[in-house]
Design a protein around this motif. Structure first.
Motif, PDB file in Angstrom:
ATOM      1  N   GLU A  54       5.986  87.237  66.843  1.00 26.33           N
ATOM      2  CA  GLU A  54       5.446  85.914  67.182  1.00 26.33           C
ATOM      3  C   GLU A  54       5.557  85.642  68.678  1.00 26.33           C
ATOM      4  O   GLU A  54       4.611  85.141  69.294  1.00 26.33           O
ATOM      5  N   VAL A  55       6.704  85.958  69.271  1.00 23.84           N
ATOM      6  CA  VAL A  55       6.865  85.764  70.714  1.00 23.84           C
ATOM      7  C   VAL A  55       5.775  86.530  71.460  1.00 23.84           C
ATOM      8  O   VAL A  55       5.096  85.988  72.339  1.00 23.84           O
ATOM      9  N   THR A  56       5.594  87.788  71.091  1.00 27.80           N
ATOM     10  CA  THR A  56       4.601  88.628  71.758  1.00 27.80           C
ATOM     11  C   THR A  56       3.199  88.063  71.581  1.00 27.80           C
ATOM     12  O   THR A  56       2.447  87.918  72.553  1.00 27.80           O
ATOM     13  N   ARG A  57       2.835  87.747  70.349  1.00 27.03           N
ATOM     14  CA  ARG A  57       1.484  87.243  70.075  1.00 27.03           C
ATOM     15  C   ARG A  57       1.242  85.916  70.762  1.00 27.03           C
ATOM     16  O   ARG A  57       0.205  85.708  71.404  1.00 27.03           O
ATOM     17  N   PHE A  58       2.170  84.966  70.633  1.00 29.03           N
ATOM     18  CA  PHE A  58       1.959  83.640  71.207  1.00 29.03           C
ATOM     19  C   PHE A  58       1.838  83.699  72.728  1.00 29.03           C
ATOM     20  O   PHE A  58       0.956  83.062  73.313  1.00 29.03           O
ATOM     21  N   LEU A  59       2.724  84.444  73.381  1.00 27.66           N
ATOM     22  CA  LEU A  59       2.660  84.522  74.843  1.00 27.66           C
ATOM     23  C   LEU A  59       1.364  85.178  75.307  1.00 27.66           C
ATOM     24  O   LEU A  59       0.752  84.737  76.285  1.00 27.66           O
ATOM     25  N   ASN A  60       0.929  86.220  74.596  1.00 30.57           N
ATOM     26  CA  ASN A  60      -0.330  86.871  74.934  1.00 30.57           C
ATOM     27  C   ASN A  60      -1.500  85.905  74.766  1.00 30.57           C
ATOM     28  O   ASN A  60      -2.378  85.829  75.633  1.00 30.57           O
ATOM     29  N   ASP A  61      -1.503  85.160  73.668  1.00 32.32           N
ATOM     30  CA  ASP A  61      -2.623  84.261  73.414  1.00 32.32           C
ATOM     31  C   ASP A  61      -2.646  83.076  74.377  1.00 32.32           C
ATOM     32  O   ASP A  61      -3.726  82.634  74.780  1.00 32.32           O
ATOM     33  N   VAL A  62      -1.481  82.573  74.774  1.00 34.68           N
ATOM     34  CA  VAL A  62      -1.452  81.500  75.767  1.00 34.68           C
ATOM     35  C   VAL A  62      -2.019  82.007  77.093  1.00 34.68           C
ATOM     36  O   VAL A  62      -2.860  81.355  77.722  1.00 34.68           O
ATOM     37  N   ALA A  63      -1.581  83.187  77.514  1.00 32.45           N
ATOM     38  CA  ALA A  63      -2.078  83.749  78.777  1.00 32.45           C
ATOM     39  C   ALA A  63      -3.577  84.025  78.696  1.00 32.45           C
ATOM     40  O   ALA A  63      -4.321  83.732  79.640  1.00 32.45           O
ATOM     41  N   SER A  64      -4.029  84.578  77.586  1.00 38.03           N
ATOM     42  CA  SER A  64      -5.455  84.877  77.420  1.00 38.03           C
ATOM     43  C   SER A  64      -6.284  83.601  77.407  1.00 38.03           C
ATOM     44  O   SER A  64      -7.383  83.566  77.950  1.00 38.03           O
ATOM     45  N   TYR A  65      -5.760  82.560  76.786  1.00 30.21           N
ATOM     46  CA  TYR A  65      -6.486  81.290  76.757  1.00 30.21           C
ATOM     47  C   TYR A  65      -6.626  80.725  78.166  1.00 30.21           C
ATOM     48  O   TYR A  65      -7.685  80.234  78.534  1.00 30.21           O
ATOM     49  N   VAL A 126      15.991  92.523  70.828  1.00 26.68           N
ATOM     50  CA  VAL A 126      15.971  91.360  71.714  1.00 26.68           C
ATOM     51  C   VAL A 126      15.423  91.765  73.084  1.00 26.68           C
ATOM     52  O   VAL A 126      14.584  91.069  73.662  1.00 26.68           O
ATOM     53  N   ASN A 127      15.875  92.894  73.595  1.00 26.54           N
ATOM     54  CA  ASN A 127      15.365  93.361  74.889  1.00 26.54           C
ATOM     55  C   ASN A 127      13.868  93.624  74.823  1.00 26.54           C
ATOM     56  O   ASN A 127      13.134  93.327  75.770  1.00 26.54           O
ATOM     57  N   LEU A 128      13.422  94.177  73.717  1.00 26.31           N
ATOM     58  CA  LEU A 128      11.996  94.426  73.546  1.00 26.31           C
ATOM     59  C   LEU A 128      11.222  93.109  73.512  1.00 26.31           C
ATOM     60  O   LEU A 128      10.125  93.014  74.061  1.00 26.31           O
ATOM     61  N   ALA A 129      11.789  92.079  72.907  1.00 28.75           N
ATOM     62  CA  ALA A 129      11.126  90.769  72.832  1.00 28.75           C
ATOM     63  C   ALA A 129      11.100  90.055  74.180  1.00 28.75           C
ATOM     64  O   ALA A 129      10.259  89.182  74.400  1.00 28.75           O
ATOM     65  N   THR A 130      12.002  90.412  75.088  1.00 27.56           N
ATOM     66  CA  THR A 130      11.979  89.770  76.408  1.00 27.56           C
ATOM     67  C   THR A 130      10.884  90.337  77.307  1.00 27.56           C
ATOM     68  O   THR A 130      10.482  89.682  78.265  1.00 27.56           O
ATOM     69  N   THR A 131      10.390  91.525  76.992  1.00 27.78           N
ATOM     70  CA  THR A 131       9.357  92.137  77.818  1.00 27.78           C
ATOM     71  C   THR A 131       8.118  91.254  77.948  1.00 27.78           C
ATOM     72  O   THR A 131       7.630  91.036  79.066  1.00 27.78           O
ATOM     73  N   PRO A 132       7.572  90.709  76.850  1.00 25.76           N
ATOM     74  CA  PRO A 132       6.420  89.827  77.022  1.00 25.76           C
ATOM     75  C   PRO A 132       6.733  88.575  77.838  1.00 25.76           C
ATOM     76  O   PRO A 132       5.846  88.022  78.488  1.00 25.76           O
ATOM     77  N   GLU A 133       7.982  88.136  77.806  1.00 22.53           N
ATOM     78  CA  GLU A 133       8.353  86.976  78.625  1.00 22.53           C
ATOM     79  C   GLU A 133       8.138  87.279  80.110  1.00 22.53           C
ATOM     80  O   GLU A 133       7.767  86.406  80.884  1.00 22.53           O
ATOM     81  N   VAL A 134       8.385  88.528  80.501  1.00 24.31           N
ATOM     82  CA  VAL A 134       8.168  88.936  81.893  1.00 24.31           C
ATOM     83  C   VAL A 134       6.678  89.135  82.153  1.00 24.31           C
ATOM     84  O   VAL A 134       6.141  88.658  83.157  1.00 24.31           O
ATOM     85  N   ILE A 135       6.009  89.835  81.252  1.00 24.13           N
ATOM     86  CA  ILE A 135       4.591  90.144  81.453  1.00 24.13           C
ATOM     87  C   ILE A 135       3.738  88.883  81.493  1.00 24.13           C
ATOM     88  O   ILE A 135       2.812  88.776  82.294  1.00 24.13           O
ATOM     89  N   TYR A 136       4.059  87.920  80.645  1.00 27.19           N
ATOM     90  CA  TYR A 136       3.252  86.706  80.550  1.00 27.19           C
ATOM     91  C   TYR A 136       3.942  85.490  81.159  1.00 27.19           C
ATOM     92  O   TYR A 136       3.626  84.359  80.817  1.00 27.19           O
ATOM     93  N   PHE A 137       4.880  85.693  82.075  1.00 26.76           N
ATOM     94  CA  PHE A 137       5.661  84.608  82.671  1.00 26.76           C
ATOM     95  C   PHE A 137       4.746  83.545  83.270  1.00 26.76           C
ATOM     96  O   PHE A 137       3.842  83.832  84.043  1.00 26.76           O
ATOM     97  N   ARG A 140       0.718  83.663  83.058  1.00 27.52           N
ATOM     98  CA  ARG A 140      -0.132  84.669  83.714  1.00 27.52           C
ATOM     99  C   ARG A 140      -0.302  85.850  82.763  1.00 27.52           C
ATOM    100  O   ARG A 140       0.529  86.096  81.896  1.00 27.52           O
ATOM    101  N   ASP A 141      -1.367  86.576  82.936  1.00 26.40           N
ATOM    102  CA  ASP A 141      -1.623  87.730  82.076  1.00 26.40           C
ATOM    103  C   ASP A 141      -1.343  89.001  82.854  1.00 26.40           C
ATOM    104  O   ASP A 141      -2.242  89.664  83.361  1.00 26.40           O
ATOM    105  N   GLY A 142      -0.078  89.349  82.948  1.00 25.24           N
ATOM    106  CA  GLY A 142       0.328  90.538  83.685  1.00 25.24           C
ATOM    107  C   GLY A 142      -0.048  91.824  82.991  1.00 25.24           C
ATOM    108  O   GLY A 142      -0.060  92.885  83.605  1.00 25.24           O
ATOM    109  N   TYR A 143      -0.389  91.752  81.722  1.00 19.74           N
ATOM    110  CA  TYR A 143      -0.805  92.946  80.989  1.00 19.74           C
ATOM    111  C   TYR A 143      -2.227  93.335  81.402  1.00 19.74           C
ATOM    112  O   TYR A 143      -2.505  94.476  81.702  1.00 19.74           O
TER     113      TYR A 143
END
Length: 169
Positions: A54-65, A126-137, A140-143
């Protein structure tokens, strides 16, 4: 357009997080005798894996929006939320951002309540879940636009750390 819940069920799995979590656990977690984790090890905390997705999907979708979609993109969680609740884009973004916080609470609760012997595996997730927090900080869509992360990667891996030399007396 699917309902928000239907979309979330599919899009959490397609976020890649559950697959990466399983691989991380199976490749990196060992018991006290050095034996690798089994497939059953991935079943000890589905709530943690779901919340990470959910963290990954939501952050990606917010950035994409925020950056806009191409004509080929399917509906996002933001758009499904807007259609289902009859709200505008900014209200949907704020609601989905609140769902990111809720997912983090689920992750934290799962870590606190689990068997302490499983914490090394949980730490990986947990460390894996923090990665999208950095990418989509900050939305922004850092991916997609990787140039946004160039400074961070340079600072973490290429720039030398200053080393204080002891003073000679």
């Amino acid at each position: 357009m699917p309902s928000f819940a239907e979309h979330l069920d599919v899009s959490c799995m397609s976020s890649g997080y559950p697959t990466m979590a399983l691989v991380a656990v199976l490749l990196c977690v060992r018991d006290g005798d050095g034996v690798a984790a089994s497939m059953e090890a991935s079943e000890w905390t589905p709530s943690l894996v779901r919340a990470g997705g959910e963290v990954t999907r939501f952050l990606n979708d917010v950035a994409s929006y925020k950056t806009g979609k191409s004509g080929k993109d399917g509906a996002s969680t933001i758009e499904c939320y807007m259609a289902e609740r009859g709200v505008g884009g900014e209200e949907a973004v704020a609601a989905v951002a609140a769902l990111v916080e809720s997912a983090w609470r689920t992750i934290n609760r799962a870590c606190v309540e689990m068997d302490p012997n499983l914490l090394p595996a949980a730490r990986l997730l947990v460390n894996l879940a923090t990665t999208p927090e950095v990418i989509y900080f900050g939305g922004r869509d850092g991916y997609t636009v990787g140039a946004d992360l160039k400074g961070l990667v340079t600072a973490l891996f290429l720039d030398p750390l200053p080393v204080n030399q002891p003073q000679q007396s």
